[in-house]
Enzyme design. Structure first.
Site, PDB file in Angstrom:
ATOM      1  N   CYS A  18      56.715  16.702   2.913  1.00  0.00           N
ATOM      2  CA  CYS A  18      56.839  15.564   1.994  1.00  0.00           C
ATOM      3  C   CYS A  18      55.717  14.548   2.241  1.00  0.00           C
ATOM      4  O   CYS A  18      55.567  14.053   3.355  1.00  0.00           O
ATOM      5  CB  CYS A  18      58.204  14.910   2.218  1.00  0.00           C
ATOM      6  SG  CYS A  18      58.353  13.303   1.444  1.00  0.00           S
ATOM      7  N   GLU A  58      62.395   4.001   2.619  1.00  0.00           N
ATOM      8  CA  GLU A  58      61.226   3.829   1.751  1.00  0.00           C
ATOM      9  C   GLU A  58      59.966   3.918   2.627  1.00  0.00           C
ATOM     10  O   GLU A  58      59.695   3.020   3.434  1.00  0.00           O
ATOM     11  CB  GLU A  58      61.319   2.487   1.029  1.00  0.00           C
ATOM     12  CG  GLU A  58      60.081   2.087   0.255  1.00  0.00           C
ATOM     13  CD  GLU A  58      59.532   3.194  -0.632  1.00  0.00           C
ATOM     14  OE1 GLU A  58      60.277   3.756  -1.441  1.00  0.00           O
ATOM     15  OE2 GLU A  58      58.331   3.525  -0.485  1.00  0.00           O
ATOM     16  N   SER A  59      59.224   4.979   2.433  1.00  0.00           N
ATOM     17  CA  SER A  59      58.090   5.245   3.324  1.00  0.00           C
ATOM     18  C   SER A  59      57.069   4.109   3.362  1.00  0.00           C
ATOM     19  O   SER A  59      56.497   3.823   4.411  1.00  0.00           O
ATOM     20  CB  SER A  59      57.401   6.544   2.914  1.00  0.00           C
ATOM     21  OG  SER A  59      56.919   6.447   1.594  1.00  0.00           O
ATOM     22  N   TYR A  68      53.280  14.263  -9.134  1.00  0.00           N
ATOM     23  CA  TYR A  68      54.682  14.605  -9.457  1.00  0.00           C
ATOM     24  C   TYR A  68      54.945  14.424 -10.945  1.00  0.00           C
ATOM     25  O   TYR A  68      55.704  15.187 -11.552  1.00  0.00           O
ATOM     26  CB  TYR A  68      55.652  13.742  -8.637  1.00  0.00           C
ATOM     27  CG  TYR A  68      55.755  14.198  -7.197  1.00  0.00           C
ATOM     28  CD1 TYR A  68      56.736  15.105  -6.808  1.00  0.00           C
ATOM     29  CD2 TYR A  68      54.866  13.750  -6.232  1.00  0.00           C
ATOM     30  CE1 TYR A  68      56.830  15.548  -5.500  1.00  0.00           C
ATOM     31  CE2 TYR A  68      54.950  14.186  -4.915  1.00  0.00           C
ATOM     32  CZ  TYR A  68      55.933  15.082  -4.549  1.00  0.00           C
ATOM     33  OH  TYR A  68      56.021  15.533  -3.261  1.00  0.00           O
TER      34      TYR A  68
HETATM   35  N1  LIG Z   1      60.380   6.414  -2.274  1.00  0.00           N
HETATM   36  C1  LIG Z   1      60.599   7.395  -1.333  1.00  0.00           C
HETATM   37  C2  LIG Z   1      60.445   8.784  -1.937  1.00  0.00           C
HETATM   38  C3  LIG Z   1      60.820   9.860  -0.980  1.00  0.00           C
HETATM   39  C4  LIG Z   1      60.994  11.207  -1.671  1.00  0.00           C
HETATM   40  O1  LIG Z   1      61.064  11.283  -2.904  1.00  0.00           O
HETATM   41  N2  LIG Z   1      61.066  12.274  -0.874  1.00  0.00           N
HETATM   42  C5  LIG Z   1      61.293  13.610  -1.434  1.00  0.00           C
HETATM   43  C6  LIG Z   1      60.470  14.655  -0.726  1.00  0.00           C
HETATM   44  S1  LIG Z   1      58.777  14.593  -1.085  1.00  0.00           S
HETATM   45  C7  LIG Z   1      62.717  14.023  -1.188  1.00  0.00           C
HETATM   46  O2  LIG Z   1      63.214  13.903  -0.093  1.00  0.00           O
HETATM   47  N3  LIG Z   1      63.379  14.537  -2.217  1.00  0.00           N
HETATM   48  C8  LIG Z   1      64.720  15.018  -2.094  1.00  0.00           C
HETATM   49  C9  LIG Z   1      65.365  15.138  -3.437  1.00  0.00           C
HETATM   50  O3  LIG Z   1      64.716  14.853  -4.449  1.00  0.00           O
HETATM   51  O4  LIG Z   1      66.529  15.512  -3.463  1.00  0.00           O
HETATM   52  C10 LIG Z   1      59.616   7.152  -0.201  1.00  0.00           C
HETATM   53  O5  LIG Z   1      58.409   7.018  -0.458  1.00  0.00           O
HETATM   54  O6  LIG Z   1      60.050   7.071   0.935  1.00  0.00           O
END
Ligand SMILES: N[C@@H](CCC(=O)N[C@@H](CS)C(=O)NCC(=O)O)C(=O)O
Length: 336
Positions: A53, A162-163, A210
């Site tokens: 990720c 939130e990263s 994305y």
């Molecule tokens: N806003 C979040 C986005 C995190 C995110 O979307 N992570 C994805 C992986 S790249 C995820 O875990 N997705 C799981 C899902 O959609 O169920 C951040 O930047 O921390």
């Protein structure tokens, strides 16, 4: 019904039916700060990530670059999404699960392929089998189980998921414990330049890929792809006259861009249909990718096996048979 709100990013679309992917905001947004509810302490916090990720990866990168490996614990999920409630036939959610490196290989959730758990680190803090379990433990009501997760062992809850905010905390909140407190990825005089760059790089590049890959209509895809390559061209031009995005010193803006660039030629070109041009064909972006990759601590944070395996094996709607393409050479391993 609880089940009705459970979802993955693939289902987050604009409500007006234009087929455009619209990422929802993260929900746990507390800060680690001196004197606060979550003060900086060695050994108190644990980071849950997937190496695939890009958002979670930037948190790991800052943890490494600052030298916080002994201060903040780490668990790494298996790259291939699995059913998170395999015993409940009515619950079809798939997402991040943990594995030990000596577990047998996983198949995709539809039963194809064989993907060993190289580099996985199980959850020894909560003993969770999935990231979903962590959210449920923290009382989540949102229903989207994303990484990264920054966990507080003392209160037994999620501090932040939130990263962008975790990156800031790792950069500045743990300097009393960091091996490299002198490294500042968000220095005061550059903050405005960094914030400005982050804003357009996030929407058109980091999230832009994305928006290309998850679009469900041709028009939404084409708009995203146009914006993506306009922004890559813009970066390339900026890098004609300076080494990095906010000048000549490494900042979080470079790390954030890098996490997309390192995945681009191997995944996004084919999987997300970002196929106008490879990153290795942009001299300046290729140089930035190599320079950031060769920053001490960064190479250990990049795992192409996890990156490729995750994308190509986790979304049956996009790649039913979970075939992982061979891809181009790892050109960024050669220094600039
Ligand atoms: N806003 C979040 C986005 C995190 C995110 O979307 N992570 C994805 C992986 S790249 C995820 O875990 N997705 C799981 C899902 O959609 O169920 C951040 O930047 O921390």
């Amino acid at each position: 019904m609880e089940g009705s709100k459970i979802r993955t990013a693939l289902e987050e679309m604009n409500e007006n039916g234009d087929g455009a992917f619209k990422r929802k905001e993260s929900q746990f947004r507390k800060f680690i700060e001196p004197g606060g509810r979550f003060p900086p302490e060695a050994g108190r916090y644990h980071l849950y990530i997937s190496l695939a990720c890009p958002w979670a990866n930037r948190c790991l990168a800052v943890r490494n670059l600052k030298g916080l490996q002994d201060i903040i614990g780490l668990s790494v999920t298996h790259p291939t999404w699995q059913r998170t409630r395999p015993d409940d036939p009515n619950d079809e959610h798939t997402g991040w699960v943990f594995a030990s490196p000596d577990d047998p290989p996983f198949t995709s959730s539809t039963g194809f392929g064989s993907f060993p758990p190289h580099g996985c680190i199980p959850d020894k803090v909560n003993g969770a089998k999935s990231v979903r379990e962590l959210y449920e433990k923290a009382g989540d009501t949102f229903g989207k189980y994303t990484v990264p997760v920054l966990w507080d062992k003392k209160e037994g809850t999620i501090v932040n998921n939130e990263s962008a905010e975790i990156v800031r905390m790792f950069n500045s909140a743990f300097n009393d414990f960091a091996k490299h407190p002198e490294l500042d990825l968000y220095p005061e005089p550059l903050r405005k330049a960094i914030d400005d760059a982050n804003a357009w790089i996030y929407s058109t590049i980091n999230n832009g890929v994305y928006r290309c890959g998850f679009a469900q209509k041709q028009g939404a895809y084409e708009e995203a792809v146009k914006e993506l390559f306009a922004s890559l061209d813009r970066c390339e031009k900026i890098l004609d006259s300076q080494k990095l995005i906010a000048g000549d010193a490494l900042t979080e803006a470079d790390l954030r861009l890098f996490m997309t660039l390192i995945r681009f030629d191997h995944v996004y070109v084919v999987y997300f249909k970002c196929d106008r041009q490879f990153i290795h064909q942009y001299p300046n972006l290729a140089r930035l990718t190599r320079d950031v990759y060769h920053t001490p601590g960064m190479a250990e944070a990049v795992d192409l096996y996890h990156i490729k395996t995750h994308y190509f094996t986790s979304h049956p709607k996009l790649n039913y048979y979970a075939i992982v393409p061979v891809g181009p050479p790892e050109w960024w391993k050669t220094p600039a």
